[in-house]
Design an enzyme around this catalytic site. Structure first.
Site, PDB file in Angstrom:
ATOM      1  N   ARG A 273     -10.490   3.844   5.536  1.00 49.00           N
ATOM      2  CA  ARG A 273     -10.027   2.969   4.458  1.00 49.00           C
ATOM      3  C   ARG A 273      -8.712   3.544   3.939  1.00 49.00           C
ATOM      4  O   ARG A 273      -8.508   4.761   3.956  1.00 49.00           O
ATOM      5  CB  ARG A 273     -11.078   2.956   3.348  1.00 49.00           C
ATOM      6  CG  ARG A 273     -10.746   2.055   2.189  1.00 49.00           C
ATOM      7  CD  ARG A 273     -11.903   2.074   1.198  1.00 49.00           C
ATOM      8  NE  ARG A 273     -11.534   1.402  -0.028  1.00 49.00           N
ATOM      9  CZ  ARG A 273     -12.008   1.730  -1.216  1.00 49.00           C
ATOM     10  NH1 ARG A 273     -12.875   2.718  -1.335  1.00 49.00           N
ATOM     11  NH2 ARG A 273     -11.627   1.063  -2.271  1.00 49.00           N
ATOM     12  N   HIS A 274      -7.844   2.689   3.486  1.00 50.47           N
ATOM     13  CA  HIS A 274      -6.552   3.096   2.924  1.00 50.47           C
ATOM     14  C   HIS A 274      -6.713   4.126   1.812  1.00 50.47           C
ATOM     15  O   HIS A 274      -7.792   4.290   1.240  1.00 50.47           O
ATOM     16  CB  HIS A 274      -5.808   1.870   2.381  1.00 50.47           C
ATOM     17  CG  HIS A 274      -6.606   1.146   1.328  1.00 50.47           C
ATOM     18  ND1 HIS A 274      -6.685   1.587   0.018  1.00 50.47           N
ATOM     19  CD2 HIS A 274      -7.367   0.031   1.404  1.00 50.47           C
ATOM     20  CE1 HIS A 274      -7.464   0.771  -0.671  1.00 50.47           C
ATOM     21  NE2 HIS A 274      -7.902  -0.184   0.141  1.00 50.47           N
TER      22      HIS A 274
ATOM     23  N   GLU B  54      -5.958   5.724  -2.026  1.00 48.61           N
ATOM     24  CA  GLU B  54      -6.167   5.141  -3.355  1.00 48.61           C
ATOM     25  C   GLU B  54      -5.025   4.192  -3.718  1.00 48.61           C
ATOM     26  O   GLU B  54      -3.856   4.522  -3.574  1.00 48.61           O
ATOM     27  CB  GLU B  54      -6.248   6.252  -4.395  1.00 48.61           C
ATOM     28  CG  GLU B  54      -6.447   5.732  -5.813  1.00 48.61           C
ATOM     29  CD  GLU B  54      -6.336   6.840  -6.837  1.00 48.61           C
ATOM     30  OE1 GLU B  54      -7.379   7.305  -7.322  1.00 48.61           O
ATOM     31  OE2 GLU B  54      -5.181   7.229  -7.151  1.00 48.61           O
ATOM     32  N   SER B  55      -5.403   3.020  -4.216  1.00 47.34           N
ATOM     33  CA  SER B  55      -4.417   2.026  -4.643  1.00 47.34           C
ATOM     34  C   SER B  55      -4.456   1.869  -6.164  1.00 47.34           C
ATOM     35  O   SER B  55      -5.375   2.356  -6.825  1.00 47.34           O
ATOM     36  CB  SER B  55      -4.707   0.672  -3.988  1.00 47.34           C
ATOM     37  OG  SER B  55      -5.885   0.127  -4.552  1.00 47.34           O
TER      38      SER B  55
ATOM     39  N   GLN C 180     -10.118  -5.850  -5.209  1.00 47.26           N
ATOM     40  CA  GLN C 180      -8.867  -6.193  -4.534  1.00 47.26           C
ATOM     41  C   GLN C 180      -9.178  -6.611  -3.116  1.00 47.26           C
ATOM     42  O   GLN C 180      -9.602  -5.818  -2.299  1.00 47.26           O
ATOM     43  CB  GLN C 180      -7.883  -5.035  -4.574  1.00 47.26           C
ATOM     44  CG  GLN C 180      -8.370  -3.764  -3.928  1.00 47.26           C
ATOM     45  CD  GLN C 180      -7.389  -2.639  -4.044  1.00 47.26           C
ATOM     46  OE1 GLN C 180      -6.231  -2.815  -4.365  1.00 47.26           O
ATOM     47  NE2 GLN C 180      -7.867  -1.444  -3.780  1.00 47.26           N
ATOM     48  N   GLY C 181      -8.982  -7.843  -2.854  1.00 47.57           N
ATOM     49  CA  GLY C 181      -9.140  -8.370  -1.509  1.00 47.57           C
ATOM     50  C   GLY C 181      -7.764  -8.501  -0.894  1.00 47.57           C
ATOM     51  O   GLY C 181      -7.111  -7.508  -0.595  1.00 47.57           O
TER      52      GLY C 181
ATOM     53  N   ARG D 216      -1.136  -1.279   1.310  1.00 46.96           N
ATOM     54  CA  ARG D 216      -1.927  -0.073   1.063  1.00 46.96           C
ATOM     55  C   ARG D 216      -2.499   0.497   2.359  1.00 46.96           C
ATOM     56  O   ARG D 216      -2.581   1.713   2.525  1.00 46.96           O
ATOM     57  CB  ARG D 216      -3.010  -0.318   0.014  1.00 46.96           C
ATOM     58  CG  ARG D 216      -4.024  -1.400   0.332  1.00 46.96           C
ATOM     59  CD  ARG D 216      -4.882  -1.726  -0.894  1.00 46.96           C
ATOM     60  NE  ARG D 216      -5.911  -2.697  -0.641  1.00 46.96           N
ATOM     61  CZ  ARG D 216      -5.789  -4.003  -0.808  1.00 46.96           C
ATOM     62  NH1 ARG D 216      -4.636  -4.517  -1.209  1.00 46.96           N
ATOM     63  NH2 ARG D 216      -6.816  -4.811  -0.577  1.00 46.96           N
TER      64      ARG D 216
ATOM     65  N   GLU E 130      -7.913  -7.411   4.418  1.00 43.93           N
ATOM     66  CA  GLU E 130      -9.116  -7.448   3.587  1.00 43.93           C
ATOM     67  C   GLU E 130      -9.569  -8.887   3.369  1.00 43.93           C
ATOM     68  O   GLU E 130      -8.783  -9.832   3.429  1.00 43.93           O
ATOM     69  CB  GLU E 130      -8.862  -6.759   2.241  1.00 43.93           C
ATOM     70  CG  GLU E 130     -10.043  -6.730   1.276  1.00 43.93           C
ATOM     71  CD  GLU E 130     -11.278  -5.986   1.772  1.00 43.93           C
ATOM     72  OE1 GLU E 130     -11.938  -6.489   2.726  1.00 43.93           O
ATOM     73  OE2 GLU E 130     -11.619  -4.939   1.192  1.00 43.93           O
TER      74      GLU E 130
ATOM     75  N   ASN F 192     -10.655 -12.258   1.561  1.00 48.11           N
ATOM     76  CA  ASN F 192     -10.187 -12.976   0.387  1.00 48.11           C
ATOM     77  C   ASN F 192     -11.409 -13.204  -0.503  1.00 48.11           C
ATOM     78  O   ASN F 192     -12.311 -13.951  -0.146  1.00 48.11           O
ATOM     79  CB  ASN F 192      -9.559 -14.311   0.798  1.00 48.11           C
ATOM     80  CG  ASN F 192      -9.062 -15.125  -0.375  1.00 48.11           C
ATOM     81  OD1 ASN F 192      -9.450 -14.909  -1.516  1.00 48.11           O
ATOM     82  ND2 ASN F 192      -8.217 -16.086  -0.085  1.00 48.11           N
TER      83      ASN F 192
END
Length: 184
Positions: A9-10, A12-13, A22-23, A61, A85, A87
């Site tokens: 997974r990316h 931290e955003s 966050q989609g 991200r 990601e 929606n």
């Protein structure tokens, strides 16, 4: 011979920090997220994990996380639109603390599109088709892929390899820059 695939997974955003769903909303990495990506790149290099190609989501991200990993490991990088990601429709920007448990319950409704988003069934079709293709490529080309993506996509990938109840599915999480290995 078994083939492997890795996912992460990316980093931290901004919306991770703000505890928002966050989609497809394109939120940037924080400085901590950039640091996490560098740490993961180093971990991959030092561990000797064999990766031949990185595929990544088009959202910044994930794309920025993938670029850091690729540059620091000298790996080819490919944009894979299907790794975007989910929606989440009306839940985009939903604040977890304001409405505890609401989104968790919504994720169990596989046919629901969240009023204009993407249903779990459609997401499953998109991700399972991608994984079926990568399995063939992995075996045919003797390649190991790293997918840099998002929490919802990581959850769906996990379900491809593991039998789960709806509760287990909706509770499956992957941390920022956590790497997981799966065997086809």
């Amino acid at each position: 011979m078994k083939s492997h695939i890795y996912i992460t997974r990316h980093g931290e955003s901004q919306w991770n920090v703000e505890c928002k769903v966050q989609g497809i909303t394109d939120t940037p990495l924080t400085s901590k997220g950039i640091e996490q990506a560098h740490e993961l790149a180093k971990k991959i290099k030092e561990s000797g994990i064999k990766i031949d190609e990185i595929l990544h989501s088009p959202l910044s991200r994930a794309a920025d996380t993938a670029k850091i990993i690729a540059e620091e490991n000298g790996l080819p990088l490919t944009l894979e639109p299907r790794l975007v990601e989910q929606n989440f429709g009306e839940y985009e920007g939903h604040e977890w603390k304001k409405y505890p448990g609401v989104f968790h319950e919504a994720k169990k409704q596989f046919a629901c599109d969240y009023n204009g988003g993407e249903s779990m069934l459609r997401l499953g079709q998109r991700i399972y088709n991608l994984l079926d293709e990568l399995k063939v490529r992995s075996e045919k080309e003797n390649k190991t892929f790293l997918l840099v993506t998002h929490g919802g996509i990581a959850r769906m990938i996990h379900s491809y390899f593991n039998s789960e109840t709806n509760e287990e599915f909706s509770s499956t999480n992957t941390g920022n820059c956590e790497i997981k290995e799966y065997v086809f």
